[in-house]
Enzyme design. Structure first.
Site, short mmCIF file in Angstrom:
data_model
loop_
_atom_site.label_atom_id
_atom_site.label_comp_id
_atom_site.label_asym_id
_atom_site.label_seq_id
_atom_site.Cartn_x
_atom_site.Cartn_y
_atom_site.Cartn_z
N ASN A 116 0.92 -1.13 -0.08
CA ASN A 116 0.20 0.01 0.12
C ASN A 116 0.99 1.42 0.06
O ASN A 116 1.90 0.94 0.41
CB ASN A 116 -0.87 0.06 1.40
CG ASN A 116 -1.70 1.06 1.35
OD1 ASN A 116 -2.48 1.46 0.45
ND2 ASN A 116 -1.90 1.74 2.61
N HIS A 118 0.89 5.33 1.36
CA HIS A 118 -0.11 5.95 2.47
C HIS A 118 0.82 7.47 2.47
O HIS A 118 2.14 7.39 2.51
CB HIS A 118 0.13 5.14 3.78
CG HIS A 118 -0.68 5.98 4.68
ND1 HIS A 118 -2.00 6.27 4.81
CD2 HIS A 118 -0.48 6.88 5.76
CE1 HIS A 118 -2.68 6.73 5.79
NE2 HIS A 118 -1.57 7.38 6.16
N THR A 150 -1.22 -5.81 6.03
CA THR A 150 -1.60 -6.62 7.10
C THR A 150 -2.98 -6.39 7.48
O THR A 150 -3.64 -5.44 6.87
CB THR A 150 -0.49 -6.59 8.29
OG1 THR A 150 -0.74 -5.65 8.79
CG2 THR A 150 0.79 -7.09 8.03
N ASP A 154 -2.92 0.20 7.93
CA ASP A 154 -1.38 0.97 7.86
C ASP A 154 -0.47 0.75 8.77
O ASP A 154 0.25 1.61 9.05
CB ASP A 154 -1.76 2.45 7.77
CG ASP A 154 -2.94 2.95 6.74
OD1 ASP A 154 -2.98 2.45 5.75
OD2 ASP A 154 -3.86 3.93 6.91
C1 GRF Z 1 -2.95 8.90 -2.53
O1 GRF Z 1 -2.72 9.98 -1.47
C2 GRF Z 1 -2.62 7.49 -1.66
O2 GRF Z 1 -1.44 7.75 -0.79
C3 GRF Z 1 -3.69 7.26 -0.64
O3 GRF Z 1 -4.99 7.68 -1.81
C4 GRF Z 1 -4.62 8.62 -2.72
C5 GRF Z 1 -4.73 7.97 -4.02
O4 GRF Z 1 -4.41 9.07 -5.01
N1 GRF Z 1 -3.93 5.96 -0.30
P1 GRF Z 1 -4.38 8.57 -6.64
O5 GRF Z 1 -5.77 7.73 -6.85
O6 GRF Z 1 -3.16 7.58 -6.72
O7 GRF Z 1 -4.19 9.69 -7.24
#
Ligand code: GRF
Length: 211
Positions: A116, A118, A150, A154
């Site tokens: 993921n 974040h 997991t 996060d």
């Molecule tokens: C990003 O900030 C990512 O970290 C979060 O959601 C947002 C998604 O942006 N989980 P995008 O759809 O990739 O433009």
């Protein structure tokens, strides 16, 4: 089967999205530039109108939609996603703005193979609107993190992090924009590490081999 320049089969990547898909676009662009030795085999969205689906179609990548409407029971939803990922022979999965909690039905079949991205320096500011959380807390530095997924949201083993300064003049959006640029960089880097099979996970510690 696609192979890289030394004849090793390209890893097959499944990308899960919910929205605009700029992180997906970063992967598509990196793939086109030859910066990742893998191919995006399928993009699966839980929102039928996610703009990221358009980005995938424009790049001739297969798309699938699994929504709350088609699969109202969480377990069935994740099982359907797994079925699709297997159907497309996916080696690992990238959550790129996938705004949905996932269950063990998805995590177990892809143990340590789901990552993921974040928008904070975890473990600070998990959950939604991490950029707003950072602004409201008053931190002077925030950033972004890639991690193994997991069951705890996060909280999985951290792979890469990049920091981003917070300015007095920042709004949630200007900060989010600055973080996003770094997200795109570390996501591509992380995916390439996965393609090269260079991430080792022991407990909650990850190590990158061959450095
Ligand atoms: C990003 O900030 C990512 O970290 C979060 O959601 C947002 C998604 O942006 N989980 P995008 O759809 O990739 O433009």
């Amino acid at each position: 089967m696609l192979t890289n320049s030394v004849g090793i089969p390209m890893k097959r990547i499944g990308v899960l999205i919910s929205g605009r898909g700029t992180n997906l676009q970063a992967l598509i662009d990196a793939q086109k530039r030859g910066e990742i030795s893998g191919e995006i085999a399928v993009v699966i969205s839980n929102k039928s109108k996610a703009y990221g689906l358009e980005r995938a179609r424009s790049a001739n990548i297969k798309t699938e939609i699994v929504t709350k409407k088609t699969h109202p029971i969480r377990e069935e939803h994740d099982k359907r996603v797994v079925e699709l990922l297997k159907q497309y022979n996916v080696d690992f999965v990238v959550l790129a703005g996938y705004m949905r909690l996932i269950t063990e039905h998805l995590i177990n079949p892809f143990q340590n193979r789901i990552i993921n991205i974040h928008p904070s320096l975890l473990p600070s500011f998990p959950g939604i609107d991490a950029q707003k959380q950072a602004l409201e807390y008053g931190v002077k530095i925030t950033g972004c993190t890639t991690h193994i997924v997991t069951l705890d949201m996060d909280a999985g083993p951290i792979i890469l992090q990049e920091y981003v300064p917070v300015f007095d003049t920042d709004t949630r959006d200007t900060l989010a924009e600055r973080i996003l640029e770094k997200e795109h960089e570390i996501l591509v880097e992380t995916v390439q590490l996965l393609c090269e099979d260079r991430i080792r996970v022991t407990g909650r510690i990850t190590k990158i081999t061959g450095e």
